[in-house]
Write an enzyme that holds these catalytic residues in place. Sequence first.
Site, PDB file in Angstrom:
ATOM      1  N   GLY A  25     -69.743-104.381  67.785  1.00 25.21           N
ATOM      2  CA  GLY A  25     -69.680-103.069  68.410  1.00 25.21           C
ATOM      3  C   GLY A  25     -71.015-102.374  68.599  1.00 25.21           C
ATOM      4  O   GLY A  25     -71.081-101.144  68.503  1.00 25.21           O
ATOM      5  N   SER A  26     -72.078-103.115  68.911  1.00 25.40           N
ATOM      6  CA  SER A  26     -73.377-102.467  69.092  1.00 25.40           C
ATOM      7  C   SER A  26     -73.367-101.517  70.291  1.00 25.40           C
ATOM      8  O   SER A  26     -73.959-100.430  70.244  1.00 25.40           O
ATOM      9  CB  SER A  26     -74.489-103.515  69.244  1.00 25.40           C
ATOM     10  OG  SER A  26     -74.238-104.380  70.334  1.00 25.40           O
ATOM     11  N   ASN A  27     -72.694-101.899  71.361  1.00 20.82           N
ATOM     12  CA  ASN A  27     -72.588-100.982  72.504  1.00 20.82           C
ATOM     13  C   ASN A  27     -71.725 -99.776  72.157  1.00 20.82           C
ATOM     14  O   ASN A  27     -72.020 -98.647  72.570  1.00 20.82           O
ATOM     15  CB  ASN A  27     -72.004-101.706  73.714  1.00 20.82           C
ATOM     16  CG  ASN A  27     -73.011-102.582  74.414  1.00 20.82           C
ATOM     17  OD1 ASN A  27     -74.215-102.370  74.311  1.00 20.82           O
ATOM     18  ND2 ASN A  27     -72.532-103.591  75.127  1.00 20.82           N
ATOM     19  N   ARG A 104     -61.834-111.277  75.875  1.00 21.25           N
ATOM     20  CA  ARG A 104     -60.610-111.744  76.520  1.00 21.25           C
ATOM     21  C   ARG A 104     -60.611-111.332  77.988  1.00 21.25           C
ATOM     22  O   ARG A 104     -61.137-110.279  78.345  1.00 21.25           O
ATOM     23  CB  ARG A 104     -59.379-111.142  75.846  1.00 21.25           C
ATOM     24  CG  ARG A 104     -59.239-111.444  74.369  1.00 21.25           C
ATOM     25  CD  ARG A 104     -58.651-112.806  74.118  1.00 21.25           C
ATOM     26  NE  ARG A 104     -58.372-113.010  72.704  1.00 21.25           N
ATOM     27  CZ  ARG A 104     -57.845-114.114  72.200  1.00 21.25           C
ATOM     28  NH1 ARG A 104     -57.513-115.113  72.998  1.00 21.25           N
ATOM     29  NH2 ARG A 104     -57.635-114.237  70.899  1.00 21.25           N
ATOM     30  N   ILE A 105     -59.989-112.166  78.815  1.00 20.55           N
ATOM     31  CA  ILE A 105     -59.823-111.838  80.226  1.00 20.55           C
ATOM     32  C   ILE A 105     -58.494-111.112  80.386  1.00 20.55           C
ATOM     33  O   ILE A 105     -57.444-111.606  79.964  1.00 20.55           O
ATOM     34  CB  ILE A 105     -59.866-113.104  81.092  1.00 20.55           C
ATOM     35  CG1 ILE A 105     -61.258-113.746  81.011  1.00 20.55           C
ATOM     36  CG2 ILE A 105     -59.536-112.766  82.544  1.00 20.55           C
ATOM     37  CD1 ILE A 105     -61.376-115.050  81.766  1.00 20.55           C
ATOM     38  N   LEU A 106     -58.549-109.939  80.992  1.00 25.78           N
ATOM     39  CA  LEU A 106     -57.354-109.127  81.170  1.00 25.78           C
ATOM     40  C   LEU A 106     -56.607-109.530  82.439  1.00 25.78           C
ATOM     41  O   LEU A 106     -57.209-109.948  83.432  1.00 25.78           O
ATOM     42  CB  LEU A 106     -57.739-107.651  81.242  1.00 25.78           C
ATOM     43  CG  LEU A 106     -58.360-107.086  79.961  1.00 25.78           C
ATOM     44  CD1 LEU A 106     -58.946-105.703  80.231  1.00 25.78           C
ATOM     45  CD2 LEU A 106     -57.336-107.020  78.836  1.00 25.78           C
ATOM     46  N   THR A 121     -70.247-104.692  80.811  1.00 25.54           N
ATOM     47  CA  THR A 121     -71.666-105.028  80.839  1.00 25.54           C
ATOM     48  C   THR A 121     -71.815-106.537  80.870  1.00 25.54           C
ATOM     49  O   THR A 121     -70.954-107.271  80.379  1.00 25.54           O
ATOM     50  CB  THR A 121     -72.400-104.468  79.604  1.00 25.54           C
ATOM     51  OG1 THR A 121     -71.854-105.060  78.419  1.00 25.54           O
ATOM     52  CG2 THR A 121     -72.269-102.959  79.529  1.00 25.54           C
ATOM     53  N   HIS A 122     -72.932-106.988  81.445  1.00 24.53           N
ATOM     54  CA  HIS A 122     -73.192-108.432  81.534  1.00 24.53           C
ATOM     55  C   HIS A 122     -74.680-108.666  81.336  1.00 24.53           C
ATOM     56  O   HIS A 122     -75.502-107.966  81.949  1.00 24.53           O
ATOM     57  CB  HIS A 122     -72.757-108.969  82.902  1.00 24.53           C
ATOM     58  CG  HIS A 122     -72.862-110.453  83.019  1.00 24.53           C
ATOM     59  ND1 HIS A 122     -71.962-111.310  82.418  1.00 24.53           N
ATOM     60  CD2 HIS A 122     -73.773-111.237  83.647  1.00 24.53           C
ATOM     61  CE1 HIS A 122     -72.310-112.562  82.685  1.00 24.53           C
ATOM     62  NE2 HIS A 122     -73.411-112.536  83.424  1.00 24.53           N
ATOM     63  N   ASP A 158     -66.825-111.320  86.450  1.00 28.07           N
ATOM     64  CA  ASP A 158     -68.152-110.746  86.708  1.00 28.07           C
ATOM     65  C   ASP A 158     -68.415-110.569  88.202  1.00 28.07           C
ATOM     66  O   ASP A 158     -69.535-110.742  88.679  1.00 28.07           O
ATOM     67  CB  ASP A 158     -69.250-111.622  86.087  1.00 28.07           C
ATOM     68  CG  ASP A 158     -69.076-111.791  84.593  1.00 28.07           C
ATOM     69  OD1 ASP A 158     -68.650-110.826  83.938  1.00 28.07           O
ATOM     70  OD2 ASP A 158     -69.368-112.883  84.072  1.00 28.07           O
TER      71      ASP A 158
END
Length: 214
Positions: A25-27, A104-106, A121-122, A158
Amino acid sequence: MQTPSGHPVESSSAQRLVVLASGGGSNLAALLAAHEGASYGARVVGVVSDRPTAGALDLARDAGVASAVVAMKDFDDRSAWNDGVLEAVSVFQPDYLILAGFMRILAPSVVRKFEGRMMNTHPALLPSFPGAHPVRDTLAHGVKITGCTVHLVDEGVDTGPIIAQAAVPVLDGDDEPALTERIKVAERALLVETVGRIAREGLYVAGRKASIGR
């Protein structure tokens, strides 16, 4: 699914953020620090994770922010899990949904529910190097400038409209951990700045083009 826990501090004028996170959870930590500012314009009101041991949940608890766990093992199949995610997120009535290290991909049904309001973010300058290993791919291709991207989430991987980007130089001798860490520093700053500006000025999308303010 574990029900929401904690006691969020709310502001009637702030945009409501729900953060989805799978890891440390750094972001999220950066957003929690920023939302303490009275002029930031947004506030994290909920955290949802697919992992009951995620460090992001500890950060939420310490900050007094409500959280929920939607673990895949608690559901019969992926479709039911996606329904669980949608239910957990909707409880918080978010203005914007932030994917911050969510692994996970929603499903399209979840993405469509929050179309134009879900950000990710990427760690690369999209559309270059999408996918699961962008830093590794960056180094393998020998590029000199990389960076990070904040983009809207669509039904691809993405591929959503780009909202903001920041450049990070690739240094001689960089390996994947070193470059990843420098990108993460830039990514946290970019996410905080971008989310705050969107909360204060609005986000406008026309086709592939996303802009903040008018």
